[in-house]
Motif scaffolding. Structure first.
Motif, PDB file in Angstrom:
ATOM      1  N   THR A   8       0.860  -1.173   0.000  1.00  0.00           N
ATOM      2  CA  THR A   8       0.000   0.000   0.000  1.00  0.00           C
ATOM      3  C   THR A   8       0.899   1.226   0.000  1.00  0.00           C
ATOM      4  OG1 THR A   8      -1.644  -1.205   1.275  1.00  0.00           O
ATOM      5  CG2 THR A   8      -1.887   1.173   1.190  1.00  0.00           C
ATOM      6  N   THR A  20      -4.076   7.173  -1.285  1.00  0.00           N
ATOM      7  CA  THR A  20      -3.410   5.891  -1.089  1.00  0.00           C
ATOM      8  C   THR A  20      -4.037   4.832  -1.982  1.00  0.00           C
ATOM      9  OG1 THR A  20      -4.878   5.277   0.724  1.00  0.00           O
ATOM     10  CG2 THR A  20      -2.835   6.400   1.309  1.00  0.00           C
ATOM     11  N   LYS A  22      -3.308   0.405  -3.567  1.00  0.00           N
ATOM     12  CA  LYS A  22      -2.537  -0.837  -3.590  1.00  0.00           C
ATOM     13  C   LYS A  22      -1.781  -0.936  -4.918  1.00  0.00           C
ATOM     14  CE  LYS A  22      -3.217  -5.771  -2.949  1.00  0.00           C
ATOM     15  NZ  LYS A  22      -4.192  -6.835  -2.795  1.00  0.00           N
ATOM     16  N   VAL A  23      -0.538  -1.387  -4.860  1.00  0.00           N
ATOM     17  CA  VAL A  23       0.281  -1.535  -6.060  1.00  0.00           C
ATOM     18  C   VAL A  23      -0.173  -2.791  -6.806  1.00  0.00           C
ATOM     19  CG1 VAL A  23       2.603  -1.877  -6.952  1.00  0.00           C
ATOM     20  CG2 VAL A  23       2.246  -0.386  -5.000  1.00  0.00           C
ATOM     21  N   VAL A  35      -0.805   1.835  -9.679  1.00  0.00           N
ATOM     22  CA  VAL A  35      -1.511   1.860  -8.408  1.00  0.00           C
ATOM     23  C   VAL A  35      -3.011   1.834  -8.676  1.00  0.00           C
ATOM     24  CG1 VAL A  35      -1.806   3.090  -6.229  1.00  0.00           C
ATOM     25  CG2 VAL A  35       0.370   3.215  -7.429  1.00  0.00           C
ATOM     26  N   GLU A  36      -3.710   1.001  -7.937  1.00  0.00           N
ATOM     27  CA  GLU A  36      -5.148   0.795  -8.129  1.00  0.00           C
ATOM     28  C   GLU A  36      -5.934   2.076  -7.851  1.00  0.00           C
ATOM     29  OE1 GLU A  36      -8.381  -2.516  -6.656  1.00  0.00           O
ATOM     30  OE2 GLU A  36      -6.787  -1.951  -5.290  1.00  0.00           O
ATOM     31  N   ALA A  68       5.956   8.090  -4.875  1.00  0.00           N
ATOM     32  CA  ALA A  68       5.176   7.257  -3.964  1.00  0.00           C
ATOM     33  C   ALA A  68       6.024   6.813  -2.784  1.00  0.00           C
ATOM     34  CB  ALA A  68       4.644   6.034  -4.703  1.00  0.00           C
TER      35      ALA A  68
END
Length: 102
Positions: A8, A20, A22-23, A35-36, A68
């Motif tokens: 994350t 933020t 998740k990759v 990144v989602e 990031a």
């Protein structure tokens, strides 16, 4: 690369600053992360069959890894990564609190 798939991350610059996600994918050769739900751009899609209409969809584009930072599950803040070696493995740890990130 210090950030891996499934981590994350928090975006620290750009239009998605402080968001933020998740990759999903790491592009090592280009130094980028997918990144989602972040860095969305519009993409125009042509109709595949006759009689259908074209449409505009939102697609995630890769973000540079320098924009990031990994989110530490221990302290809950964006942190830098340090490495610590055990007997047979190399662990990623948070420089702030020392929590294991691997």
């Amino acid at each position: 690369m210090k950030i891996k798939k499934g981590d994350t991350v928090k975006i620290i610059t750009g239009k998605d600053k402080n968001k933020t996600g998740k990759v999903l994918k790491v592009l090592v050769a280009k130094g980028k992360l997918l990144v989602e739900g972040l860095n969305l751009t519009k993409k125009h899609v042509k109709p595949k069959n006759q009689g259908e209409k074209g449409q505009t969809i939102s697609v995630s584009r890769p973000v540079d890894v320098s924009n990031a930072m990994i989110l530490c599950p221990g302290c809950g803040r964006a942190a830098r990564i340090a490495y610590k070696e055990d007997e047979n493995s190399k662990l990623r740890i948070c420089r702030r609190c020392g929590t294991n990130l691997s």
